[in-house]
Design a protein around this motif. Sequence first.
Motif, short mmCIF file in Angstrom:
data_model
loop_
_atom_site.label_atom_id
_atom_site.label_comp_id
_atom_site.label_asym_id
_atom_site.label_seq_id
_atom_site.Cartn_x
_atom_site.Cartn_y
_atom_site.Cartn_z
N GLY A 64 0.81 -1.22 0.00
CA GLY A 64 0.00 0.00 0.00
C GLY A 64 0.84 1.26 0.00
N SER A 65 1.93 1.24 0.75
CA SER A 65 2.83 2.40 0.78
C SER A 65 3.48 2.61 -0.57
N LEU A 66 3.93 1.53 -1.20
CA LEU A 66 4.53 1.64 -2.53
C LEU A 66 3.53 2.15 -3.57
N ALA A 67 2.29 1.66 -3.49
CA ALA A 67 1.27 2.12 -4.43
C ALA A 67 0.99 3.61 -4.25
N THR A 68 0.94 4.06 -3.01
CA THR A 68 0.73 5.48 -2.75
C THR A 68 1.90 6.31 -3.24
N GLY A 73 3.73 10.32 -7.53
CA GLY A 73 4.96 10.70 -8.22
C GLY A 73 4.83 11.98 -9.02
N ARG A 74 3.69 12.19 -9.64
CA ARG A 74 3.52 13.41 -10.44
C ARG A 74 3.55 14.65 -9.56
N TYR A 75 3.06 14.55 -8.34
CA TYR A 75 3.07 15.70 -7.44
C TYR A 75 4.50 16.00 -6.96
N ARG A 76 5.30 14.95 -6.73
CA ARG A 76 6.69 15.17 -6.35
C ARG A 76 7.46 15.80 -7.50
N LYS A 77 7.17 15.36 -8.73
CA LYS A 77 7.84 15.93 -9.91
C LYS A 77 7.48 17.40 -10.06
N LEU A 78 6.21 17.73 -9.88
CA LEU A 78 5.77 19.12 -9.97
C LEU A 78 6.41 19.97 -8.88
#
Length: 130
Positions: A64-68, A73-78
């Motif tokens: 579950g942690s990995l899926a989250t 990922g897109r928010y971390r990239k932004l």
Amino acid sequence: MFNRFMLIAIFVPLAIILIALAVANRELVAFTLDPFNPGNPKLTLTLPLFIFLFLALAIGMIVGSLATWVKQGRYRKLARQRGVEAENLRQAVSRAPAVPQSQAPGTAPGSTQGSAQGSAHGSALPKPTT
């Protein structure tokens, strides 16, 4: 104080429940990985049931942690892109020469309207994109 309360209110009852679950399910259970030959001793693991339950809980939390993490990922990239943009703007501000209010762009030296016009123009930095 609030953290201590949360520790007592949540983790102590959870620990009591998990200990009770472990005590109630301590019988040995055979877990086999060979569906065609369940009696194969090389692929059969015999442990107390509570160990299998705790392993399933731990594996579920990890998955579950990995899926989250992947989903966000897109928010971390932004956030990284905006951080780079903010750092570039900070460097641009620190490198920009200081322009006195009396000699703001668009005014002649010695003009009495320099300070009013200089504040109306704002800075020469580009506006941030949204």
